[in-house]
Design an enzyme around this catalytic site. Structure first.
Site, PDB file in Angstrom:
ATOM      1  N   ARG A 160      40.483  49.746  13.503  1.00 19.52           N
ATOM      2  CA  ARG A 160      40.282  49.870  14.961  1.00 19.52           C
ATOM      3  C   ARG A 160      40.977  48.739  15.705  1.00 19.52           C
ATOM      4  O   ARG A 160      41.693  48.959  16.682  1.00 19.52           O
ATOM      5  CB  ARG A 160      38.784  49.850  15.274  1.00 19.52           C
ATOM      6  CG  ARG A 160      38.117  51.172  14.924  1.00 19.52           C
ATOM      7  CD  ARG A 160      36.660  51.188  15.351  1.00 19.52           C
ATOM      8  NE  ARG A 160      35.944  52.247  14.627  1.00 19.52           N
ATOM      9  CZ  ARG A 160      34.643  52.244  14.364  1.00 19.52           C
ATOM     10  NH1 ARG A 160      33.892  51.240  14.783  1.00 19.52           N
ATOM     11  NH2 ARG A 160      34.078  53.236  13.701  1.00 19.52           N
ATOM     12  N   ARG A 206      43.000  33.227  -1.061  1.00 17.14           N
ATOM     13  CA  ARG A 206      42.308  34.143  -1.979  1.00 17.14           C
ATOM     14  C   ARG A 206      42.342  33.593  -3.397  1.00 17.14           C
ATOM     15  O   ARG A 206      41.576  34.047  -4.268  1.00 17.14           O
ATOM     16  CB  ARG A 206      42.957  35.536  -1.937  1.00 17.14           C
ATOM     17  CG  ARG A 206      44.159  35.689  -2.849  1.00 17.14           C
ATOM     18  CD  ARG A 206      44.876  36.991  -2.700  1.00 17.14           C
ATOM     19  NE  ARG A 206      45.782  37.234  -3.815  1.00 17.14           N
ATOM     20  CZ  ARG A 206      46.936  36.608  -4.004  1.00 17.14           C
ATOM     21  NH1 ARG A 206      47.337  35.671  -3.153  1.00 17.14           N
ATOM     22  NH2 ARG A 206      47.688  36.904  -5.051  1.00 17.14           N
TER      23      ARG A 206
END
Lengths: 145, 145, 145
Positions: free
Chosen positions: C31, C104
């Protein structure tokens, strides 16, 4: 209880090690071709290794689900033997796909065949349980009689 | 022991067959649109079918994990019935997504709803076991009294 | 029987909730960046979140397989504790990857370390069962003697 699943557990851990091996190959390929995450596109050589890992990962839960149903409801030893065959076929698939797209075909057909046997064994074993549990019908006894 | 899991096992094998059906649809779409592996991009029609399979594959281990926890700790029959409902919602999702991106929405919301009920059943069943096992509190007996 | 798996079941449901959280983050990112399905490429910020979810999904069945083998064949409490550690490492991995590709790395190494301990526990537990079941050799008794 554990003696009914120890062969399935052993094949499961072997399967995890194989998946780990495939993940490592993608990491090595990323380094060799200079393709840093999150990128997933690159030369066909890289994309073949990457897709071989993704395809194997998508099939892994399916394989485990069938291995365990076939082992619990049909025959643990047979399910474990088919499991080893599947893991071998997956290894051939990975190595074949790495070399060329067409070389993945024979082992993927073979591994699908093994999965179909596991499906048949699971379905037969579960059906046999349903019949003896709900209808009181023991097929094996009928066959022996 | 098997009579506590035979319904879960049957739904698991059905779920595997559904996943196999989704994989086949991607193979057919690859042929129809001429997109050979390892390629995964193409016209929206192909990418929708491809993504519907990937999404279903990502949710499959989650579905199995919940099906079995809910079946073991809450109620096998209810978990199996919710499992069938989930597999039906996944089928509608796949067919809807194939037609258009917006038609995937209703069934995906429905399948998420089923998963949330499975989560609630699992959590309640496990909580009930914890309370009776560690605290000696039997909620069901309390409710009956 | 359920008292041998209730901790594993609880960690499994927690793991499912974490996966659900990761799926939600991808929906929010779609979105925020205006990337509608079936599209999966976009700015690096989106692709990092997307790949973090895909990687976590690929490892989820591997994690569950090891959690349960280690819990059944080695020690349920230890396996569950390692499982919680893994889920925490996965959360750090997701948050790190969202911020930048390099962030990460530390949590992914940590989570791999936890998986290796689970592999070792599973393998030792299964090996111990094989030795005592087939050879009649009880390692634990030998160590105690």
């Amino acid at each position: 209880m554990l003696d009914q699943i120890h062969l399935l557990a052993a094949v499961t851990v072997l399967g995890v090690l194989e998946q780990g091996y495939f993940f490592l190959q993608v990491i090595y390929a990323r380094r060799a071709f200079g393709i840093s995450p999150p990128k997933i596109s690159g030369p066909p050589e890289f994309e073949r290794i990457f897709r071989a890992q993704v395809n194997s990962s998508e099939y892994f839960p399916i394989f485990l689900a069938l291995l365990w149903q076939a082992g619990l409801f049909f025959h643990q030893g047979l399910a474990a033997a088919l499991g080893l065959l599947y893991l071998y076929a997956r290894y051939c698939y990975f190595m074949g796909y790495r070399a060329s797209s067409s070389e993945r075909l024979t082992p993927i057909y073979f591994s699908s065949g093994v999965l179909w046997i596991l499906i048949a064994a699971s379905a037969l074993g579960i059906l046999h349980f349903f019949l003896s549990h709900y209808v009181g019908l023991n097929i094996l006894q009928l066959l022996r009689a």
